[in-house]
Design a protein around this motif. Sequence first.
Motif, PDB file in Angstrom:
ATOM      1  N   LYS A 233       0.826  -1.203   0.000  1.00 54.47           N
ATOM      2  CA  LYS A 233       0.000   0.000   0.000  1.00 54.47           C
ATOM      3  C   LYS A 233       0.863   1.258   0.000  1.00 54.47           C
ATOM      4  O   LYS A 233       0.602   2.208  -0.746  1.00 54.47           O
ATOM      5  N   THR A 234       1.910   1.248   0.811  1.00 54.89           N
ATOM      6  CA  THR A 234       2.800   2.405   0.896  1.00 54.89           C
ATOM      7  C   THR A 234       3.549   2.613  -0.414  1.00 54.89           C
ATOM      8  O   THR A 234       3.761   3.741  -0.863  1.00 54.89           O
ATOM      9  N   ALA A 235       3.972   1.517  -1.040  1.00 50.38           N
ATOM     10  CA  ALA A 235       4.787   1.609  -2.255  1.00 50.38           C
ATOM     11  C   ALA A 235       3.981   1.966  -3.484  1.00 50.38           C
ATOM     12  O   ALA A 235       4.539   2.471  -4.464  1.00 50.38           O
ATOM     13  N   HIS A 236       2.685   1.736  -3.447  1.00 55.12           N
ATOM     14  CA  HIS A 236       1.864   1.802  -4.669  1.00 55.12           C
ATOM     15  C   HIS A 236       2.077   3.090  -5.456  1.00 55.12           C
ATOM     16  O   HIS A 236       2.285   3.065  -6.670  1.00 55.12           O
ATOM     17  N   ASP A 237       2.046   4.232  -4.774  1.00 58.34           N
ATOM     18  CA  ASP A 237       2.141   5.511  -5.479  1.00 58.34           C
ATOM     19  C   ASP A 237       3.464   6.239  -5.246  1.00 58.34           C
ATOM     20  O   ASP A 237       3.685   7.288  -5.856  1.00 58.34           O
ATOM     21  N   HIS A 238       4.329   5.674  -4.397  1.00 56.82           N
ATOM     22  CA  HIS A 238       5.494   6.454  -3.982  1.00 56.82           C
ATOM     23  C   HIS A 238       6.845   5.813  -4.285  1.00 56.82           C
ATOM     24  O   HIS A 238       7.836   6.529  -4.401  1.00 56.82           O
ATOM     25  N   TYR A 239       6.907   4.486  -4.399  1.00 59.52           N
ATOM     26  CA  TYR A 239       8.210   3.829  -4.489  1.00 59.52           C
ATOM     27  C   TYR A 239       8.229   2.785  -5.604  1.00 59.52           C
ATOM     28  O   TYR A 239       7.220   2.169  -5.924  1.00 59.52           O
ATOM     29  N   ASP A 240       9.425   2.609  -6.147  1.00 61.17           N
ATOM     30  CA  ASP A 240       9.652   1.554  -7.125  1.00 61.17           C
ATOM     31  C   ASP A 240      10.165   0.290  -6.446  1.00 61.17           C
ATOM     32  O   ASP A 240       9.823  -0.825  -6.837  1.00 61.17           O
ATOM     33  N   ILE A 241      11.011   0.472  -5.426  1.00 63.07           N
ATOM     34  CA  ILE A 241      11.690  -0.653  -4.777  1.00 63.07           C
ATOM     35  C   ILE A 241      11.694  -0.433  -3.270  1.00 63.07           C
ATOM     36  O   ILE A 241      11.991   0.673  -2.793  1.00 63.07           O
ATOM     37  N   ILE A 242      11.392  -1.486  -2.528  1.00 62.95           N
ATOM     38  CA  ILE A 242      11.500  -1.472  -1.067  1.00 62.95           C
ATOM     39  C   ILE A 242      12.561  -2.488  -0.675  1.00 62.95           C
ATOM     40  O   ILE A 242      12.537  -3.636  -1.127  1.00 62.95           O
ATOM     41  N   LEU A 243      13.502  -2.067   0.165  1.00 65.86           N
ATOM     42  CA  LEU A 243      14.553  -2.945   0.669  1.00 65.86           C
ATOM     43  C   LEU A 243      14.312  -3.206   2.146  1.00 65.86           C
ATOM     44  O   LEU A 243      14.174  -2.264   2.938  1.00 65.86           O
ATOM     45  N   LEU A 244      14.258  -4.478   2.516  1.00 68.88           N
ATOM     46  CA  LEU A 244      14.008  -4.886   3.898  1.00 68.88           C
ATOM     47  C   LEU A 244      15.279  -5.461   4.504  1.00 68.88           C
ATOM     48  O   LEU A 244      15.912  -6.337   3.908  1.00 68.88           O
ATOM     49  N   ASP A 245      15.651  -4.957   5.678  1.00 65.98           N
ATOM     50  CA  ASP A 245      16.793  -5.493   6.414  1.00 65.98           C
ATOM     51  C   ASP A 245      16.262  -6.185   7.666  1.00 65.98           C
ATOM     52  O   ASP A 245      16.032  -5.539   8.691  1.00 65.98           O
ATOM     53  N   PRO A 246      16.023  -7.504   7.603  1.00 67.02           N
ATOM     54  CA  PRO A 246      15.425  -8.224   8.730  1.00 67.02           C
ATOM     55  C   PRO A 246      16.463  -8.619   9.776  1.00 67.02           C
ATOM     56  O   PRO A 246      17.668  -8.510   9.546  1.00 67.02           O
ATOM     57  N   PRO A 247      16.011  -9.112  10.921  1.00 62.47           N
ATOM     58  CA  PRO A 247      16.951  -9.580  11.940  1.00 62.47           C
ATOM     59  C   PRO A 247      17.756 -10.777  11.444  1.00 62.47           C
ATOM     60  O   PRO A 247      17.249 -11.581  10.645  1.00 62.47           O
ATOM     61  N   PRO A 248      19.016 -10.928  11.919  1.00 61.54           N
ATOM     62  CA  PRO A 248      19.843 -12.060  11.491  1.00 61.54           C
ATOM     63  C   PRO A 248      19.551 -13.318  12.297  1.00 61.54           C
ATOM     64  O   PRO A 248      20.467 -14.017  12.743  1.00 61.54           O
ATOM     65  N   ALA A 249      18.284 -13.608  12.487  1.00 60.28           N
ATOM     66  CA  ALA A 249      17.878 -14.785  13.257  1.00 60.28           C
ATOM     67  C   ALA A 249      16.442 -15.103  12.916  1.00 60.28           C
ATOM     68  O   ALA A 249      15.687 -14.247  12.456  1.00 60.28           O
ATOM     69  N   LEU A 250      16.066 -16.356  13.139  1.00 62.12           N
ATOM     70  CA  LEU A 250      14.692 -16.779  12.880  1.00 62.12           C
ATOM     71  C   LEU A 250      13.794 -16.275  14.003  1.00 62.12           C
ATOM     72  O   LEU A 250      14.041 -16.532  15.177  1.00 62.12           O
ATOM     73  N   GLY A 251      12.772 -15.554  13.643  1.00 63.76           N
ATOM     74  CA  GLY A 251      11.815 -15.037  14.616  1.00 63.76           C
ATOM     75  C   GLY A 251      10.558 -14.588  13.900  1.00 63.76           C
ATOM     76  O   GLY A 251      10.417 -14.731  12.678  1.00 63.76           O
ATOM     77  N   MET A 252       9.628 -14.019  14.652  1.00 59.73           N
ATOM     78  CA  MET A 252       8.355 -13.616  14.080  1.00 59.73           C
ATOM     79  C   MET A 252       8.516 -12.484  13.066  1.00 59.73           C
ATOM     80  O   MET A 252       7.832 -12.464  12.040  1.00 59.73           O
ATOM     81  N   VAL A 253       9.422 -11.543  13.337  1.00 62.81           N
ATOM     82  CA  VAL A 253       9.635 -10.453  12.395  1.00 62.81           C
ATOM     83  C   VAL A 253      10.259 -10.991  11.109  1.00 62.81           C
ATOM     84  O   VAL A 253       9.869 -10.615  10.001  1.00 62.81           O
ATOM     85  N   SER A 254      11.234 -11.891  11.232  1.00 63.45           N
ATOM     86  CA  SER A 254      11.854 -12.498  10.054  1.00 63.45           C
ATOM     87  C   SER A 254      10.830 -13.242   9.209  1.00 63.45           C
ATOM     88  O   SER A 254      10.851 -13.165   7.972  1.00 63.45           O
ATOM     89  N   LEU A 255       9.913 -13.955   9.848  1.00 66.99           N
ATOM     90  CA  LEU A 255       8.867 -14.670   9.120  1.00 66.99           C
ATOM     91  C   LEU A 255       7.930 -13.693   8.407  1.00 66.99           C
ATOM     92  O   LEU A 255       7.496 -13.942   7.279  1.00 66.99           O
TER      93      LEU A 255
END
Length: 403
Positions: A233-255
Motif C-alpha cells: 500500500k505504501t509503495a503503490h504511489d510512492h516507491y519503485d523498490i523497497i529494501l528490507l533489512d530483517p533480523p539475522p535470526a529466525l523469529g516472528m519479524v523475520s517470518l
Amino acid sequence: MEATDDSVNSQVTQIHHLAAAGEKMVERLRKKAFLPDRRKALNVRLGIAEVARLLGCSTNRIRMAEEDGRLPRPEDGSRRAGYTIEALLNMRTVLNASKHRHSSEAPAIIAVQNFKGGVGKSTVTVHLAHYLAIQGYRILVVDCDSQATTTTLFGCNPHFDVTRDQTLYPYLSVASTEDDLNYAVQKTPWPNVDLIPSCLELFDVEYELAATNATGQGILRDRFRKLRDGLQKTAHDHYDIILLDPPPALGMVSLSVMQAATSLLVPLAATTPDFCSTVQFLSMMDQIIEAMAMAGIKPAYDFIRLICSRYDNTDPSQSMVIRVMEETFGPSLLPVPIFDSAEISHAALRMMSVFELEAPIGAPKTHKRAKQNLDESLSQVEALIRHSWARPASIEEAIAHVG
C-alpha cells in the motif's frame, strides 16, 4: 570455585556500563562525522561524463539542454563542481530518462536476509539503496532489525534519535495503533530514498507475536500478511523498490519479512564457516516455507539470489571457497562479488556508504576500484528487478553487459 551472588551481579552491572559507554561513543562518532549541525548531508557531486553515462546520453545533449533552458545552468557558471543527485534526478525527468516502474508493474520488495551475522547484510542494504537511487529509482528502506545497523548507517543514532513509535512497532504490534506505514516514513539526505528506522524496542514485537502464536494460527497468519499489505500500500504511489533489512535470526519479524518480500537476496562471505552457515540457512528456509504453506501462508518470489558480500581476491582460501560456491549454487550465485574493500570500511566509520563520499578516504585508486566493483555487482540486482518487470528482454544479456 563457585561465583558468589555479589560477583555475578557485578558482572551483570558491567553489561549496563558497557552499553552506556558504547552509546556515548556512537554519539561522539556521529557528531564528529556530521559537524557542524550533527545532521547528515549529501554533498556528493557527479561529473558531466558520469552523469551522461547514467542517463545513457551524450555530454553534448546535456550541454544543449542547459543552453536552451530546459536544464538549469550549473550554479557557479561552470561544470567543474559537478552535479548534485537532485540535479541528476531532474535531468532524468527533463531528458525522458526516468527508470520509474510502470503503473502496471508491482513494486519490488527485496529482503536482504541471512541468519548468519557478520556477512555485511546492512552494508549491502545501504549500498544497494544508494546505488539504485543514483540510477533514478524511488527507494524505501525498512530497518526490521532491532540492532538498527541500517538506521545507524543512515546517520541516525537509534538510542537517541528513534523511539519505538517511529519504528514498525505501532503497526505490527498486537495492540496496533496504526493502519498504515506512512507514520514511520522518514526523509533521508537522498531525495529519492526514504527510511523506516529501527531501535532496540522493536524487539518487543517478537515477544508479542510469539505470544500470539500460542493463541491460534489464524491470528498469526493475519499478522504475517499485515506487513506485506502495508508495504504494498505504501509503495503503490510512492516507491519503485523497497529494501528490507530483517533480523539475522529466525523469529516472528523475520517470518513476516519472508512473507512480505517479493524477492530474496542472500549475502555471504567467502569463508568456509559462512558457506556452511548459509547452507543451514537455506535448509531452514526450505523447512519454514513448507510449514508456512501448510498453515496457509505461501510466499512467492520473483528471484532468489546469493551474493558474495565480502571477497578478498588476494586470499587463495577465499578464491577456493568462491569456486565451491559457484559449483554448489550455480546461476543462483551472482557472478560479480562485492570486494572486501578498505574504502567500504572507511565509509562505514563515517556512517556512510561509498556512494556518499565526497572524496576518497584512502588511496584514490582504492576508492575508484571499490566504486566500480559496487556498480558492477549491484547492477546485477538491478537487472533482476527490471527482468521481473519484463525489462530488459533478457537477464542474461543484462548480466553479460555488466561483466
